[in-house]
Design an enzyme around this catalytic site. Structure first.
Site: not given
Ligand code: G3P
Length: 217
Positions: A83
């Site tokens: 990633k």
């Molecule tokens: O891990 C990638 C993404 O899904 C994280 O999003 O906004 O939940 O931190 P968030």
């Protein structure tokens, strides 16, 4: 549509993986920090639980650092997906990883223009962050629709990995919008199974069945 878990909690992963409905896992530096464990150790453990793609994010910001870290992560297990952030250096590293046959997940995507560049760089996956756009008053799901249209216009192979999912409705809407995958927090994944009318209907079925006094076995 592939369903990934957005987690580093191996116990929770094992529990949900047992359903046979989990196709992969994504992690990020914040989730690794939350685990309190060495990154390589937790990624290796996750890769042993799930056969599908497991995203592990580099921490370097420059191309050379990303390449060194990404090659080390890719060596942890065959199903590791490296990633990288959607930056100039991240996309240059993505192109090199593509040439080396290393799968990539280009993350922190917030515009269709960024997603276009990720596809041109040869990204395996691009992660548009729906929830964080919603958090800022935008309609995050519109980004999925835009990327889908652009990728279909030019037959790009990059897969749209809907990320920053906040609700079961996000999963449904991402599927309707044509995302190839969604990465889902465990608590949202658990909520996908549930509907009050299912629970109510089952209780009624069981009550009525009990009245028959019958046994199937
Ligand atoms: O891990 C990638 C993404 O899904 C994280 O999003 O906004 O939940 O931190 P968030």
């Amino acid at each position: 549509m592939q369903l990934f878990l957005d987690t580093t909690d191996v116990a929770v992963l094992k529990s949900l993986a047992a359903t046979g409905l989990v196709d992969g896992v994504t992690t990020n530096p914040s989730l690794i920090a939350k685990s309190g464990r060495p990154m390589l150790e937790v990624i290796a453990e996750i890769c042993a639980v799930i056969d599908g793609p497991v995203s592990a994010e580099v921490a370097a910001m420059d191309v050379a650092g990303m390449l060194a870290e990404g090659r080390k992560l890719a060596a942890v297990a065959p199903n590791v997906v490296v990633k990288v952030p959607l930056t100039r250096d991240g996309l240059m590293a993505t192109a090199e990883f593509c040439a080396e046959g290393i799968q990539t997940n280009v993350t922190l995507c917030f515009s269709a223009a960024q997603a276009l560049l990720a596809a041109k760089a040869g990204a395996t996956y691009v992660s548009p962050f729906i929830g964080r756009l919603d958090d800022h008053g935008a309609v995050g799901m519109d980004l999925i629709t835009e990327i889908r249209a652009i990728y279909d216009n030019y037959d790009f192979d990059t897969e749209i990995l809907a990320a920053s999912i906040r609700t079961p409705a996000h999963v449904t809407e991402a599927a309707l919008s044509g995302a190839d995958c969604a990465t889902i927090p465990p608590e949202v994944f658990e909520a996908l199974f549930k509907h009050p009318l299912t629970e109510k209907g089952l209780q009624q079925f069981m009550a009525d069945w009990a009245k028959t006094g019958q046994s199937i076995l």
